[in-house]
Motif scaffolding. Sequence first.
Motif, PDB file in Angstrom:
ATOM      1  N   LYS A   1       0.849  -1.188   0.000  1.00  0.00           N
ATOM      2  CA  LYS A   1       0.000   0.000   0.000  1.00  0.00           C
ATOM      3  C   LYS A   1       0.884   1.236   0.000  1.00  0.00           C
ATOM      4  CE  LYS A   1      -3.825   2.014   2.697  1.00  0.00           C
ATOM      5  NZ  LYS A   1      -4.690   1.837   3.893  1.00  0.00           N
ATOM      6  N   LYS A   2       0.365   2.317  -0.531  1.00  0.00           N
ATOM      7  CA  LYS A   2       1.093   3.586  -0.450  1.00  0.00           C
ATOM      8  C   LYS A   2       0.941   4.137   0.965  1.00  0.00           C
ATOM      9  CE  LYS A   2      -0.731   5.189  -4.406  1.00  0.00           C
ATOM     10  NZ  LYS A   2      -0.990   6.156  -5.506  1.00  0.00           N
ATOM     11  N   GLN A   3       1.834   3.683   1.833  1.00  0.00           N
ATOM     12  CA  GLN A   3       1.796   4.068   3.243  1.00  0.00           C
ATOM     13  C   GLN A   3       3.224   4.189   3.751  1.00  0.00           C
ATOM     14  OE1 GLN A   3      -0.106   0.879   5.436  1.00  0.00           O
ATOM     15  NE2 GLN A   3       1.123  -0.699   4.472  1.00  0.00           N
TER      16      GLN A   3
ATOM     17  N   ARG B   1       5.021   2.889   5.999  1.00  0.00           N
ATOM     18  CA  ARG B   1       5.430   1.759   6.834  1.00  0.00           C
ATOM     19  C   ARG B   1       6.818   1.339   6.398  1.00  0.00           C
ATOM     20  NH1 ARG B   1       2.668  -4.170   6.500  1.00  0.00           N
ATOM     21  NH2 ARG B   1       3.554  -3.885   4.434  1.00  0.00           N
TER      22      ARG B   1
ATOM     23  N   GLY C   1      -3.565   4.383  -1.297  1.00  0.00           N
ATOM     24  CA  GLY C   1      -3.026   5.046  -0.116  1.00  0.00           C
ATOM     25  C   GLY C   1      -2.629   6.453  -0.513  1.00  0.00           C
TER      26      GLY C   1
ATOM     27  N   ALA D   1       0.055   8.194   0.973  1.00  0.00           N
ATOM     28  CA  ALA D   1       1.405   8.565   1.421  1.00  0.00           C
ATOM     29  C   ALA D   1       2.261   9.007   0.244  1.00  0.00           C
ATOM     30  CB  ALA D   1       2.064   7.386   2.119  1.00  0.00           C
TER      31      ALA D   1
ATOM     32  N   TYR E   1       1.403   9.421  14.597  1.00  0.00           N
ATOM     33  CA  TYR E   1       2.349   9.315  13.483  1.00  0.00           C
ATOM     34  C   TYR E   1       3.093  10.629  13.297  1.00  0.00           C
ATOM     35  CZ  TYR E   1       4.171   9.719   8.828  1.00  0.00           C
ATOM     36  OH  TYR E   1       5.018   9.980   7.776  1.00  0.00           O
TER      37      TYR E   1
END
Length: 361
Positions: free
Chosen positions: A9-11, A13, A41, A43, A245
Amino acid sequence: MRILHIIQKKQLRGAEVFASQLSQHLLALGHTVRIVSLDDGDANLPFSGGVSSLSVQLKKRFWDRAGWKKLADAILEFEPDVVQANAGDTLKYAVFSKILFRWKAPIIFRNASMVSAYIRSRFAKAFNGFLLKRVTHVASVSEASRADLVKTFPFLEKKTTVIPGGIEEKHYTPIAHDPNDVYLVHVGGFSFEKNHRGLLRIFRDVLSVRPTVRMWLVGDGVLRKEIEAYAQELSIAHALQFQGYQPNVLDYISAARVLLLPSIIEGLPGVVMEAFYVRTVVVANRVGGVGELVESGRTGWLIERDDEKEFAKAVLSALDKPEQTALLTERAHALVREKYMNEFLAKRFEEVYQNVVISKR
């Protein structure tokens, strides 16, 4: 070479950030690189080539033929020399897509954790074995991760290489706070692996000796509200600051006196390298590949898992012995500079890709 990375995912992490940073360095080495994300996502990942989303239905991950077809179309259009699956469901999608739609590129799997910790049934072991038998090579993040993987799946013995995750050169500005205040820090998502309950019990013991100490908890996740309630139960909430975050974790780590990592599962945690980079001492549990970074008496304090009393004593020692702590952090900084910078590690991935491509000819 033409290299395609699959991310979950576009995150922001660890797995996705590292895949993006690695891809950026591979671009700099002259390769053509593309990143595709299974899920959407928002991000902004650190890759100048952009990240395209397949928008698959992950809840159908075990029978998502349409999603597997989307991945196959992306691969057949790009014609990569290698495809790297980076954590989450990426390996499932890569393997089933290749079986059904018969694309030819070899699959590299990045093993960033301790596989055995997530295999709780015979079916899970058989299913993961089915996937891994269709992988050409595995890049394990630590010696411990590799040993765990090979013990669980012995057929991977000769096709697994250890390439750690690393960090980038970064600018940082320590968070401003009263110079008389002493801060500890923990960075990590609120998940069971990070052991926030144990972290709070350790902090309670530290607080009983040093009542003016405070701690930042940087991160978010499904267990956050539960942990906030547990802090109230332990009567230590007044000394904690839940920061959620934060994109600038180095600002917090560099302003803290000690980074605490009492995890129960780890691969090779990037947050330890980041603490080394900014010369903040680390106290951590001996799990996964942590012991490959943290060595008691040399680069930090390494504690046996579940020994919370000893962990608290180590934190107090780190606070009470500034000269020893300064020596440890200098050694730790030198270690991360020598072995764990992404610019260097990208060349090791490049070598693995080249060897895989040559072996397939």
